[in-house]
Scaffold this motif. Structure first.
Motif, short mmCIF file in Angstrom:
data_model
loop_
_atom_site.label_atom_id
_atom_site.label_comp_id
_atom_site.label_asym_id
_atom_site.label_seq_id
_atom_site.Cartn_x
_atom_site.Cartn_y
_atom_site.Cartn_z
N PRO A 10 0.82 -1.22 0.00
CA PRO A 10 0.00 0.00 0.00
C PRO A 10 0.86 1.26 0.00
O PRO A 10 1.87 1.35 0.70
CB PRO A 10 -0.79 -0.09 1.30
CG PRO A 10 -0.68 -1.50 1.76
CD PRO A 10 0.55 -2.07 1.15
N THR A 11 0.46 2.23 -0.81
CA THR A 11 1.18 3.50 -0.93
C THR A 11 0.45 4.56 -0.11
O THR A 11 -0.77 4.68 -0.21
CB THR A 11 1.23 3.93 -2.41
OG1 THR A 11 1.82 2.88 -3.17
CG2 THR A 11 2.04 5.19 -2.59
N PRO A 12 1.18 5.34 0.69
CA PRO A 12 0.54 6.41 1.45
C PRO A 12 -0.10 7.46 0.53
O PRO A 12 0.33 7.64 -0.62
CB PRO A 12 1.69 7.04 2.24
CG PRO A 12 2.76 6.01 2.26
CD PRO A 12 2.60 5.23 1.00
N SER A 68 4.40 -0.62 8.94
CA SER A 68 3.47 -1.22 9.89
C SER A 68 3.88 -0.80 11.29
O SER A 68 5.06 -0.61 11.56
CB SER A 68 3.50 -2.75 9.75
OG SER A 68 4.80 -3.22 9.97
N PRO A 69 2.92 -0.60 12.16
CA PRO A 69 3.28 -0.19 13.52
C PRO A 69 4.11 -1.26 14.21
O PRO A 69 3.85 -2.46 14.08
CB PRO A 69 1.94 0.02 14.21
CG PRO A 69 0.93 -0.62 13.34
CD PRO A 69 1.51 -0.76 11.98
N LYS A 70 5.13 -0.82 14.93
CA LYS A 70 6.01 -1.78 15.62
C LYS A 70 5.43 -2.08 16.99
O LYS A 70 4.95 -1.21 17.70
CB LYS A 70 7.41 -1.19 15.74
CG LYS A 70 8.05 -0.99 14.39
CD LYS A 70 9.45 -0.50 14.50
CE LYS A 70 9.99 -0.35 13.09
NZ LYS A 70 11.34 0.13 13.08
N ASP A 71 5.50 -3.34 17.34
CA ASP A 71 4.96 -3.77 18.64
C ASP A 71 6.00 -3.69 19.71
O ASP A 71 7.12 -3.90 19.58
CB ASP A 71 4.42 -5.21 18.55
CG ASP A 71 3.23 -5.28 17.61
OD1 ASP A 71 2.46 -4.30 17.57
OD2 ASP A 71 3.07 -6.32 16.96
#
Length: 71
Positions: A10-12, A68-71
């Motif tokens: 996915p592209t922002p 992706s958000p890092k956990d």
């Protein structure tokens, strides 16, 4: 991650807009290069630079991806 994976990711939204602007700039440059009338050399040179800059802008914007958000 390969380049193909990056291109499919996915592209922002910002880079989607930037990609569209790059395509328009490349189209304007291509139009100047292939004009049916003779244009001054400086206009043709600028058209070449616009075509290259627009192509690079579009290509770089296409491979930008959302992190992706890092956990």
């Amino acid at each position: 991650m390969t380049i193909l994976d990056r291109a499919k990711a996915p592209t922002p939204k910002f880079f989607k807009v930037l990609r569209t602007i790059g395509l328009v700039i490349a189209a304007v440059g291509g139009t100047l290069l292939t004009a049916p009338i003779s244009l001054p050399a400086t206009v043709v040179t600028v058209g070449g630079y616009l075509a290259v800059a627009g192509g690079v802008m579009s290509a770089v914007s296409q491979v930008a991806k959302e992190d992706s958000p890092k956990d």
